[in-house]
Design a protein around this motif. Structure first.
Motif, mmCIF file in Angstrom:
data_model
loop_
_atom_site.group_PDB
_atom_site.id
_atom_site.type_symbol
_atom_site.label_atom_id
_atom_site.label_comp_id
_atom_site.label_asym_id
_atom_site.label_seq_id
_atom_site.Cartn_x
_atom_site.Cartn_y
_atom_site.Cartn_z
ATOM 1 N N SER A 190 73.007 -57.224 -119.746
ATOM 2 C CA SER A 190 73.539 -56.172 -118.864
ATOM 3 C C SER A 190 73.332 -56.470 -117.382
ATOM 4 C CB SER A 190 72.935 -54.819 -119.218
ATOM 5 O OG SER A 190 73.461 -54.402 -120.451
ATOM 6 N N PRO A 191 72.137 -56.953 -116.979
ATOM 7 C CA PRO A 191 71.989 -57.279 -115.543
ATOM 8 C C PRO A 191 72.991 -58.339 -115.095
ATOM 9 C CG PRO A 191 69.857 -57.258 -116.631
ATOM 10 C CD PRO A 191 70.888 -57.162 -117.709
ATOM 11 N N LEU A 192 73.242 -59.304 -115.972
ATOM 12 C CA LEU A 192 74.191 -60.368 -115.614
ATOM 13 C C LEU A 192 75.608 -59.814 -115.533
ATOM 14 C CD1 LEU A 192 72.856 -63.335 -117.786
ATOM 15 C CD2 LEU A 192 72.741 -63.078 -115.311
ATOM 16 N N ILE A 193 75.931 -58.887 -116.423
ATOM 17 C CA ILE A 193 77.267 -58.276 -116.385
ATOM 18 C C ILE A 193 77.461 -57.549 -115.052
ATOM 19 C CG2 ILE A 193 78.736 -56.487 -117.427
ATOM 20 C CD1 ILE A 193 77.515 -57.286 -120.136
ATOM 21 N N GLY A 194 76.405 -56.895 -114.598
ATOM 22 C CA GLY A 194 76.493 -56.176 -113.319
ATOM 23 C C GLY A 194 76.747 -57.104 -112.156
ATOM 24 N N VAL A 195 76.253 -58.323 -112.277
ATOM 25 C CA VAL A 195 76.431 -59.295 -111.195
ATOM 26 C C VAL A 195 77.855 -59.854 -111.180
ATOM 27 C CG1 VAL A 195 75.698 -61.593 -110.418
ATOM 28 C CG2 VAL A 195 73.998 -59.926 -111.141
ATOM 29 N N SER A 196 78.441 -59.960 -112.355
ATOM 30 C CA SER A 196 79.768 -60.588 -112.477
ATOM 31 C C SER A 196 80.834 -59.793 -111.706
ATOM 32 C CB SER A 196 80.145 -60.655 -113.959
ATOM 33 O OG SER A 196 81.517 -60.906 -114.087
ATOM 34 N N PRO A 197 81.625 -60.464 -110.865
ATOM 35 C CA PRO A 197 82.667 -59.736 -110.104
ATOM 36 C C PRO A 197 83.631 -58.979 -111.005
ATOM 37 C CG PRO A 197 82.419 -61.959 -109.254
ATOM 38 C CD PRO A 197 81.579 -61.886 -110.491
ATOM 39 N N ALA A 198 83.907 -59.527 -112.198
ATOM 40 C CA ALA A 198 84.890 -58.894 -113.082
ATOM 41 C C ALA A 198 84.459 -57.479 -113.479
ATOM 42 C CB ALA A 198 85.104 -59.753 -114.323
ATOM 43 N N SER A 199 83.140 -57.238 -113.486
ATOM 44 C CA SER A 199 82.690 -55.903 -113.895
ATOM 45 C C SER A 199 82.924 -54.873 -112.780
ATOM 46 C CB SER A 199 81.220 -55.938 -114.294
ATOM 47 O OG SER A 199 80.444 -56.353 -113.209
ATOM 48 N N TRP A 200 83.364 -55.329 -111.622
ATOM 49 C CA TRP A 200 83.614 -54.407 -110.507
ATOM 50 C C TRP A 200 85.080 -53.995 -110.412
ATOM 51 C CZ3 TRP A 200 79.896 -52.338 -107.218
ATOM 52 C CH2 TRP A 200 78.595 -52.793 -107.459
ATOM 53 N N ILE A 201 85.904 -54.488 -111.349
ATOM 54 C CA ILE A 201 87.325 -54.126 -111.317
ATOM 55 C C ILE A 201 87.487 -52.609 -111.480
ATOM 56 C CG2 ILE A 201 89.518 -54.340 -112.566
ATOM 57 C CD1 ILE A 201 88.768 -57.230 -113.185
ATOM 58 N N ARG A 202 86.690 -52.068 -112.391
ATOM 59 C CA ARG A 202 86.797 -50.621 -112.643
ATOM 60 C C ARG A 202 86.496 -49.838 -111.358
ATOM 61 N NH1 ARG A 202 84.537 -46.007 -113.782
ATOM 62 N NH2 ARG A 202 85.427 -44.725 -115.448
ATOM 63 N N SER A 203 85.471 -50.293 -110.619
ATOM 64 C CA SER A 203 85.112 -49.608 -109.366
ATOM 65 C C SER A 203 86.263 -49.687 -108.365
ATOM 66 C CB SER A 203 83.873 -50.246 -108.750
ATOM 67 O OG SER A 203 82.806 -50.190 -109.639
ATOM 68 N N LEU A 204 86.947 -50.807 -108.368
ATOM 69 C CA LEU A 204 88.071 -50.946 -107.429
ATOM 70 C C LEU A 204 89.211 -50.005 -107.792
ATOM 71 C CD1 LEU A 204 88.088 -54.830 -106.974
ATOM 72 C CD2 LEU A 204 87.511 -53.130 -105.239
ATOM 73 N N TRP A 205 89.446 -49.816 -109.106
ATOM 74 C CA TRP A 205 90.482 -48.854 -109.536
ATOM 75 C C TRP A 205 90.057 -47.419 -109.229
ATOM 76 C CZ3 TRP A 205 95.235 -50.013 -110.363
ATOM 77 C CH2 TRP A 205 95.619 -51.153 -111.044
ATOM 78 N N ALA A 206 88.743 -47.164 -109.379
ATOM 79 C CA ALA A 206 88.290 -45.769 -109.400
ATOM 80 C C ALA A 206 88.452 -45.057 -108.063
ATOM 81 C CB ALA A 206 86.830 -45.717 -109.846
ATOM 82 N N GLY A 207 88.297 -45.777 -106.956
ATOM 83 C CA GLY A 207 88.376 -45.150 -105.650
ATOM 84 C C GLY A 207 87.071 -44.449 -105.288
ATOM 85 N N GLY A 208 87.044 -43.837 -104.100
ATOM 86 C CA GLY A 208 85.876 -43.080 -103.660
ATOM 87 C C GLY A 208 84.639 -43.951 -103.500
ATOM 88 N N LEU A 209 83.512 -43.395 -103.928
ATOM 89 C CA LEU A 209 82.228 -44.072 -103.746
ATOM 90 C C LEU A 209 82.173 -45.388 -104.523
ATOM 91 C CD1 LEU A 209 79.417 -43.854 -102.462
ATOM 92 C CD2 LEU A 209 78.660 -42.709 -104.563
ATOM 93 N N ASP A 210 82.790 -45.372 -105.713
ATOM 94 C CA ASP A 210 82.789 -46.600 -106.530
ATOM 95 C C ASP A 210 83.425 -47.754 -105.761
ATOM 96 O OD1 ASP A 210 81.523 -45.454 -108.580
ATOM 97 O OD2 ASP A 210 83.302 -45.106 -109.827
ATOM 98 N N THR A 211 84.569 -47.489 -105.158
ATOM 99 C CA THR A 211 85.257 -48.538 -104.413
ATOM 100 C C THR A 211 84.456 -48.939 -103.174
ATOM 101 O OG1 THR A 211 87.385 -47.737 -105.200
ATOM 102 C CG2 THR A 211 87.434 -49.177 -103.284
#
Lengths: 305, 309
Positions: A257-278
């Motif tokens: 899980s820590p490694l998944i958090g580091v991976s850029p691909a796991s941030w795609i959802r944050s980019l879609w989500a908008g607001g604080l996530d983005t």
């Protein structure tokens, strides 16, 4: 070695970045990147508009109204349709985000989705010769006599970032032009705003791969090898992310899980989500890119130039 | 009170640099005095380019100490004080000479206005002011070389190191660059590597010979060629050796046909007596040469130089 003041260090970094743009302006590189993004973006927008047209005409048939020549006539109905939601589900792979995403103009959403696929490889490929080519031809020596290697690499990285930003902005404009030409745009300004907002997200998404390309460029003298390494590295990031997700499903979540958090691909959802996530993605992805550039610097700092 | 001597502008002390198993520099030591115009001479592969690459901080030495203007290479300390022309570095062809020079001048710490002014000055100095705003890719080899030389002259640095600046230039271009070296400001040091020994002998006041990565000889050019040690007189008739030996006790005289070779302490005093005797004997003087030629010294001192590189 004397430690330069922070101000002097930033000054040199910006000077190198600015010259990187001057050089790019006169070369095939900038034109190729801009053209590639623009063609890809415009072409995919056109394809997406045709899909919308198909969906709208299916809707029109089911509602018993005449079919339309240009999509956009049934936008309100379209946004509530299951067909569109299925398409969106395919694009963003997350049901929970669909309502948020559908608040944006469809063309902008598709523009970002296209960028998610194209930008990593293009950014990594183009950035991979930003330093290696000049080390090979020794052109880098003119700057290295006058500034530090750290300022040089971050200056080149910053220059490439600006180039990517310009390319994505122009690609967004191309998408807007195609949409303007082929669709009924009820609110062109809103579509324009949506495309700009999504271009910014695409830019953030491209940064880690740009950083990877620059890092590869710092590590090897041959631009060809740097490009190959950058492409392999980009592919490896996605494959690695997939393996980590698979391992998590197999019960190794504690470790991966820590490694998944580091991976850029796991941030795609944050980019879609908008607001604080983005906003968080806007902090994390540039930082990740700068770390990669810094790792490449550790190699370059110890090499003969 | 005695003023301490100025530290050398460039100093290498027991510097070794290896590329794989081959030592490009092998415990090389030399000094270039401040304010000198130093010829840096060596055959191909002698280590000149490696020496300059280390001076410019592009390569790190494996062993030894390098002092550039009083300390190890440091781009921040040397900002604007060191100008260096790398031998085979490409200046690129994507921008104009002015764009390149303004960028480098700004990296040396100049303001935009001063950088623009200085770029114009150095372009004028290398006679490229009329090509300042065309793409470098459209320039000839000689012009590109002169743009590269211009980068080293930006800001009139204290130490200018030029690696084969005249390579590939035609005689007119060589002459115009020679003026650049000779018209340096007081206190400014130039180190110029070249294969043209006649040019070194004509314009330099200090010379460093290296061969196979080692120092062979260094010193003021007069000392190296022995201008105070010997003089060769080429006459228009046989040398009157008996008469000359009589008036020049304490000097060593040798005659080979119509050439007289004189060795001794005060060659200026000897020349007065020789000229008088030759005038009395109505023997014309075709040529007087003080010391040996640099070429003779170079081949005499550099075993590696005699081999084709």
């Amino acid at each position: 070695m004397t430690e330069p003041s922070l101000l002097l260090s930033f000054r040199d970094t910006f000077l190198v970045a600015r010259f990187e743009l001057v050089r790019a302006r006169r070369t095939w590189q900038a034109m190729a990147v801009i053209l590639l993004f623009a063609i890809a973006s415009g072409g995919s927008t056109y394809g997406f508009v045709q899909i919308l047209l198909e969906i709208e005409n299916n809707l029109a048939a089911s509602l018993g109204v005449p079919p339309t020549d240009a999509p956009g006539a049934l936008t309100d109905v379209l946004l509530g349709s299951d067909d569109l939601r299925r398409v969106m589900r395919g694009l963003i792979n997350d049901w929970s985000l669909i309502d948020d995403v559908l608040k944006w103009p469809l063309v902008a959403v598709f523009h970002f989705w296209t960028s998610l696929i194209l930008v990593p490889w293009l950014a990594a490929f183009v950035a991979a010769d930003t330093i290696s080519e000049d080390v090979r031809t020794r052109a880098v020596r003119f700057e290295l006599l006058r500034t530090g290697r750290l300022e040089l690499v971050y200056g080149r990285f910053l220059g490439q970032c600006l180039l990517l930003a310009i390319s994505l902005f122009l690609a967004g404009l191309t998408s807007f032009a195609v949409a303007w030409w082929t669709m009924i745009l009820n609110d062109p300004l809103y579509v324009m705003y949506g495309l700009l907002a999504m271009s910014l997200r695409a830019f953030l998404w491209g940064l880690p791969f740009l950083g990877l390309g620059v890092a590869c460029s710092e590590s090897v003298k041959s631009p060809t090898w740097a490009r190959i390494l950058a492409l392999i590295g980009t592919t490896g990031m996605f494959i690695g992310h997939g393996i980590l997700i698979w391992l998590r499903t197999k019960g190794y979540g504690l470790y991966v899980s820590p490694l998944i958090g580091v991976s850029p691909a796991s941030w795609i959802r944050s980019l879609w989500a908008g607001g604080l996530d983005t906003a968080l993605a806007g902090l994390y992805l540039p930082a990740f890119a700068m770390v990669l550039v810094g790792l490449g610097y550790l190699v370059l700092a110890r090499r003969d130039a | 009170m005695n003023a301490s001597p100025a530290p050398p502008a460039l100093r290498f002390e027991r510097v070794t640099k290896r590329f794989g198993k081959r030592a490009a520099l092998d415990s090389l030591s030399f000094e270039v005095p401040q304010g000198s115009l130093c010829g840096f001479v060596g055959a191909n592969g002698a280590g000149k380019t490696t020496t300059f690459a280390i001076a410019g901080g592009y390569c790190a030495p494996d062993e030894g100490v390098v002092d550039v203007l009083g300390g190890p290479f440091d781009p921040w300390r040397l900002k604007g004080r060191l100008g260096l022309l790398p031998q085979d570095a490409d200046i690129g062809d994507r921008h104009t000479p002015r764009e390149l020079l303004v960028h480098l001048a700004r990296l040396q710490g100049m303001t935009a206005a001063k950088a623009g002014h200085d770029a114009s000055r150095v372009l004028d100095r290398v006679h490229l002011d009329d090509r300042a705003d065309v793409a470098i890719g459209t320039l000839s080899h000689g012009m590109r070389r002169r743009v590269a030389v211009a980068t080293a002259l930006l800001g009139s640095p204290d130490l200018v190191v030029l690696d084969e600046p005249t390579a590939g230039l035609d005689p007119v271009q060589v002459r115009s660059l020679r003026d650049v070296f000779t018209q340096r400001r007081p206190g400014q040091t130039f180190v110029v590597s070249t294969h043209n020994l006649d040019e070194v002998e004509r314009i330099c006041d200090y010379v460093v010979f290296i061969d196979q990565g080692r120092l062979v000889k260094q010193g003021p050019i007069d000392d190296v060629v022995g201008r105070d040690e010997s003089a060769a007189w080429v006459l228009g008739a046989a040398v009157p050796l008996a008469l000359l030996t009589e008036v020049l006790p304490g000097y060593t005289l040798e005659a080979t046909g119509e050439v007289l070779l004189v060795r001794g302490r005060d060659l200026d005093a000897a020349s007065v007596h020789i000229a008088r005797v030759l005038a009395e004997q109505r023997i014309p003087v075709r040529e007087v040469r003080r010391g040996g030629s640099l070429e003779e010294r170079f081949f005499g001192a550099s075993p590696g130089a005699a081999r084709p590189g």
